[in-house]
Design an enzyme around this catalytic site. Structure first.
Site, short mmCIF file in Angstrom:
data_model
loop_
_atom_site.label_atom_id
_atom_site.label_comp_id
_atom_site.label_asym_id
_atom_site.label_seq_id
_atom_site.Cartn_x
_atom_site.Cartn_y
_atom_site.Cartn_z
N ASN A 9 1.03 -1.27 0.00
CA ASN A 9 0.14 0.01 -0.04
C ASN A 9 0.77 1.26 -0.22
O ASN A 9 1.39 1.62 1.11
CB ASN A 9 -0.79 0.00 1.07
CG ASN A 9 -1.82 1.29 1.36
OD1 ASN A 9 -1.79 1.93 0.45
ND2 ASN A 9 -2.53 1.36 2.40
N LYS A 11 0.16 4.16 -0.15
CA LYS A 11 -0.60 5.29 0.48
C LYS A 11 -0.36 6.61 -0.50
O LYS A 11 -0.04 6.40 -1.69
CB LYS A 11 0.08 5.47 1.85
CG LYS A 11 -0.23 4.38 2.59
CD LYS A 11 -0.07 4.44 4.22
CE LYS A 11 -0.22 2.89 5.02
NZ LYS A 11 -0.12 3.09 6.56
N HIS A 94 -9.55 1.29 4.64
CA HIS A 94 -8.36 1.48 5.48
C HIS A 94 -8.69 2.31 6.73
O HIS A 94 -9.33 3.02 6.50
CB HIS A 94 -7.21 1.89 4.47
CG HIS A 94 -5.95 1.84 5.13
ND1 HIS A 94 -5.34 2.82 6.17
CD2 HIS A 94 -4.81 1.06 5.04
CE1 HIS A 94 -4.22 2.39 6.55
NE2 HIS A 94 -3.78 1.22 5.70
N GLU A 96 -6.76 4.57 7.98
CA GLU A 96 -6.62 6.07 7.92
C GLU A 96 -7.91 6.77 6.75
O GLU A 96 -8.26 7.77 7.31
CB GLU A 96 -5.50 6.20 6.72
CG GLU A 96 -4.14 5.71 7.37
CD GLU A 96 -2.96 5.28 6.80
OE1 GLU A 96 -2.96 5.62 5.62
OE2 GLU A 96 -2.13 4.71 7.34
N GLU A 166 -5.68 -5.08 10.48
CA GLU A 166 -4.31 -3.96 10.57
C GLU A 166 -4.80 -3.36 12.17
O GLU A 166 -5.52 -2.54 12.06
CB GLU A 166 -4.44 -2.97 9.29
CG GLU A 166 -4.09 -3.77 8.01
CD GLU A 166 -3.35 -2.57 7.26
OE1 GLU A 166 -2.55 -2.81 6.72
OE2 GLU A 166 -4.08 -1.69 7.14
N GLY A 172 2.47 2.20 10.82
CA GLY A 172 3.44 3.22 10.63
C GLY A 172 4.17 3.48 12.07
O GLY A 172 4.95 4.43 11.91
N SER A 212 3.26 -2.30 10.31
CA SER A 212 4.95 -2.38 10.47
C SER A 212 5.58 -3.77 10.08
O SER A 212 6.36 -4.16 10.61
CB SER A 212 5.23 -1.90 11.83
OG SER A 212 4.88 -0.64 12.27
P1 13P Z 1 2.88 0.38 7.58
O1 13P Z 1 3.54 -1.09 7.17
O2 13P Z 1 3.50 1.28 7.10
O3 13P Z 1 2.87 0.11 9.24
O4 13P Z 1 1.67 0.54 7.10
C1 13P Z 1 0.52 -0.72 7.17
C2 13P Z 1 -0.69 -0.23 6.44
O5 13P Z 1 -1.47 0.64 6.84
C3 13P Z 1 -0.94 -0.89 4.98
O6 13P Z 1 -2.19 -0.54 4.53
#
Ligand code: 13P
Length: 248
Positions: A9, A11, A94, A96, A166, A172, A212
């Site tokens: 992803n 982002k 997601h 976010e 997740e 992150g 992560s």
């Molecule tokens: P990270 O791997 O940066 O923690 O992000 C995970 C994520 O949100 C994947 O959709």
């Protein structure tokens, strides 16, 4: 036997030039023999990334979609548009998007149902916050998000979706869930699906872990019986991403 799936992803990262260079590098280095690989990229890069990856087994996905097919929704992209570009995957719900764009469980369900109707594979994200985990509500939160997300799906639909667990606190932050924590919740998700949609659906649905994930922890996480791969953020836009894909 469920084939592993590793989805990156990106982002809201990488400008056009960077995306082009990175995709070309990934085309050279990522080996798709053992796992399905998907790059979920910003909408504006979908066409370019797809054309660079033509002829490889790496697939392309979007990071969101609207549930309507078309209409007066300025700035939105529909599942129908993605399907017309032959983009096979789309991330739905997601954390976010749930947090910053106030996406509700009902919207997540509508989007997932529409994605299926359009022939797309939705990667549906669920997971608890740190506060919810600390107050012992992980299971109830995940159960509720899952039940909403898959409402009105048939057992056959379930075999066409991907669920990504997740935990919000692991995204992150560098604070990965332990393999036991991740496995426990992925097993719960499979059990819930077995109860709602039967054994075959539960056996076939792919459940990913995200939060992560890195080349260092991919092997131990993805070797757990109920974890069928990962949804990878930060580590998916690094040159070492091939180490996450070829984790063994
Ligand atoms: P990270 O791997 O940066 O923690 O992000 C995970 C994520 O949100 C994947 O959709």
């Amino acid at each position: 036997m469920r084939k592993k799936l590793i989805a990156g992803n990106w982002k809201m990262n990488l400008n056009a030039k960077m995306a082009e260079q990175f995709t070309k590098l990934m085309k050279e280095t990522v080996n798709t023999d053992t796992a399905d690989v998907v790059f979920c990229v910003p909408f504006v890069h979908l066409g370019m990334v797809k054309s660079i990856l033509a002829g490889t087994n790496i697939k392309v996905g979007a990071q969101n979609m609207h549930y309507a097919s078309n209409g007066a929704y300025t700035g939105e992209i529909s599942g129908q548009m993605l399907a017309s570009m032959e983009i096979p995957y789309v991330i739905i719900g997601h954390s976010e998007r749930r947090e910053y764009f106030k996406e509700s469980d009902t919207e997540v369900n509508l989007k997932a149902l529409t994605a299926l109707k359009e022939g797309l594979t939705p990667i549906i994200c669920i997971g608890e916050t740190s506060k919810q985990r600390k107050s012992g509500r992980t299971f109830s939160v995940v159960r509720k998000q899952l039940a909403f997300a898959i409402d009105e799906m048939t057992a056959e639909d379930i075999t066409k979706i991907i669920v990504a667990y997740e935990p919000v606190w692991a995204i992150g932050t560098g604070e990965t869930a332990t393999k036991e924590q991740a496995e426990e919740v992925c097993a719960l998700i499979r059990d819930e699906i077995k109860a709602s949609h039967g054994q075959t659906a539960a056996d076939n649905v792919r459940i990913l872990y995200g939060g992560s994930v890195s080349p260092e922890n991919a092997n131990e996480l993805f070797s757990m019986p109920n974890i069928d791969g990962g949804l990878v953020g930060g580590a998916s836009i690094k040159s070492t991403f091939e180490k996450v894909v070829n984790f063994e």
